[in-house]
Scaffold this motif. Structure first.
Motif: not given
Length: 561
Positions: A517-525
């Motif tokens: 979840m946190f990895g996805g938030i970072y990469s997409t943001s």
């Protein structure tokens, strides 16, 4: 759970004057920080005894009589507690007047009308993202993409059943925020029973409720923005010679979506969703038809399958969460079921359709287009009749998804404001000086208008905006609602039944989901910020170039005959 219509027996008016039942939540006006368990038990019993029967709509007098003696005992005990020396300061002691009971203005039991087939059709229509699956695989490659797809198929089916278990055991829970709120209350009760008994859990339960509501709102708000962008792009692809700019297509999308948004509830959409499901199935067929006609693996240079990177991997997993992300509205769907005990049947049918569809589209699409597979897969197709057909059938399905994705958001607000979703005429009761049907028209129109404005800001940038928005929506909330919160909540609600092996299984799945979840938030943001442009700085017309136009296209050298 049903709301109240004022059927409080006259002899209880005095004793219950301090009780405020608020559609599943409970508070006591005379206690600033304390929730008396006696009030809670009494409130739950009164909801059970006075809920109108779903078949006839009348109160069960037998149930009411069977509980009347017990209710009187609870009222007397509650009154004794209020008059005890240990009771905390009341509003009267503080110089504030006591407040009378606040009763919700509508009967929520009127929502319990949706049949099983309606929920299956809506679930498949919402979850199905066949055109996005090849691009998700392209982000993660063969190995990780296949592992994520199989893992998601199994785990999300399980978490859907877990949500159903909780809601069936706790019928008063009718939304995901209330599910988390109740779970927080039980967690505090396990950690510190004395504190929970004195009302110390109230602060944390309200934080849990509002935090979940905010995440749910942002998740499905972004999801709808992605659907709006899809519709705008489909218009541009179908009419490439039109003088209409992107921002005007967005306005047209807004106007067209307004009538669809007036469908008040899931039950009311039961026939419209059949047409939307037909469009989804036709879209899936177009993928296989296009691949069969072109056969990109026989072209030059042919498809390539590049290695992934951590950033692409997180984006791919977030996209996978988006593909399986219907769980965030499962409690709301169960709330509207005519027979909520048959929720497992809904899950079986939904996943029996979705999982084979995803496996086939992922493997066939990625094998055909490799790392060049785009979120808008129509750009991988040549400009032929199959592509045109695909675009035509995706338009109405995406318009329906604008409605369906927004429904959980607007209903939360409308119900909180006392706007009855079952009133489809200009009859009373009025809210804000207008009948419910008129309030829905203005409120829902403006709500979608705000999403159109946000879509315009995103389209001012470059890059694959649709994939970025979908992945961000998946990373922000769908991972939480689908992959780890159900495990945590199920362990809390059924703590007595938990065994060490099951707790370890729950903990491993929850920990993996939180990391992604946190990895996805970072990469997409990061990707969206880097590609962002200024307001209204986007191109007037996007040039839609179909295969084969790029050196990365599998048929760029040989062409398509």
């Amino acid at each position: 759970m049903s709301g109240r219509n004022g059927n409080v027996r006259p002899d209880e008016n005095t004793e219950l004057a301090l009780l405020d039942v608020n559609i599943g939540s409970y508070e006591t006006h005379n206690r600033a920080d304390v929730v008396n368990p006696l009030f809670v038990e009494l409130a739950s019993r009164r909801f059970v005894t006075e809920t109108p029967d779903r078949s006839g709509g009348e109160t069960s007098s037998r149930a009411t009589q069977s509980h009347s003696h017990e209710e009187r005992r609870l009222v007397d005990n509650a009154d004794s507690h209020l008059n005890s020396p240990d009771a905390t300061t009341s509003h009267e002691d503080a110089g504030e007047p006591e407040q009378a009971i606040s009763i919700p203005p509508m009967d929520m039991s009127t929502l319990h009308r949706t049949p099983i087939w309606n929920l299956v059709v809506n679930g498949v229509t919402y979850m199905a993202a066949p055109m996005a699956m090849p691009s998700i695989m392209a982000q993660a490659n063969w190995y990780w993409g296949t592992a994520a797809l199989l893992y998601s198929s199994i785990v999300t089916y399980h978490t859907g059943l877990l949500i159903g278990d909780i809601c069936l055991a706790n019928p008063h829970i009718d939304s995901y925020p209330k599910l988390v709120e109740e779970g927080m209350h039980k967690l505090v009760a396990v950690i510190d029973p004395e504190k929970a008994a004195k009302g110390g859990a109230r602060k944390w339960t309200r934080i849990a409720f509002w935090a979940t509501l905010w995440v749910q709102f942002m998740t499905y708000y972004l999801d709808t923005v992605a659907q709006i962008i899809y519709v705008e792009q489909y218009f541009g692809e179908l009419l490439p010679g039109s003088p209409i700019c992107q921002w005007k297509w967005l306005l047209i999308t807004w106007v067209i979506s307004i009538p669809v948004m007036q469908i008040p509830t899931l039950h009311s959409s039961r026939y419209v969703c059949l047409f939307a499901l037909g469009c989804v199935l036709a879209t899936t067929f177009s993928i296989f038809a296009e691949v069969y006609v072109v056969q990109p693996w026989n072209c030059l240079p042919g498809p390539s399958y590049p290695k992934t990177s951590p950033m692409r991997l997180f984006t791919g997993f977030a996209g996978m969460a988006y593909a399986f992300g219907g769980h965030g509205i499962f409690p709301e769907e169960i709330r509207e079921m005519k027979e909520p005990e048959k929720w497992p049947i809904v899950m079986n049918w939904t996943y029996g359709i979705i999982v084979p569809m995803y496996l086939a589209c992922s493997f066939v699409g990625y094998y055909a287009y490799g790392g060049y597979a785009q979120a808008n897969l129509n750009l991988n197709f040549p400009d032929n009749w199959i592509n045109t057909f695909s675009l035509l059938v995706q338009l109405p399905s995406c318009l329906y998804l604008i409605y369906f994705t927004n429904l959980v958001l607007v209903l939360q607000i409308e119900l909180a404001l006392g706007v009855d979703p079952t009133h489809t005429t200009c009859a009373r009761p009025f809210r804000f000086g207008m009948p419910p049907v008129l309030f829905r028209f203005f409120f829902r129109s403006l709500f979608v208008g705000s999403q159109v404005l946000f879509a315009e800001i995103l389209l001012s940038g470059a890059g694959d905006t649709v994939l970025g928005v979908q992945a961000l929506a998946g990373a922000v909330g769908m991972v939480a609602f689908t992959y780890f919160l159900p495990f945590i909540l199920h362990a809390i609600f059924f703590w007595e039944d938990m065994r060490t092996r099951r707790l370890v299984y729950y903990a491993i799945n929850a920990a993996l989901a939180i990391v992604f979840m946190f990895g996805g938030i970072y990469s997409t943001s990061v990707a969206l910020i880097q590609e962002a442009g200024g307001f209204m700085d986007g191109e007037c017309h996007l040039t839609y170039k179909y295969a084969p136009y790029s050196p990365e296209d599998p048929c760029f050298i040989s062409g398509i005959s």
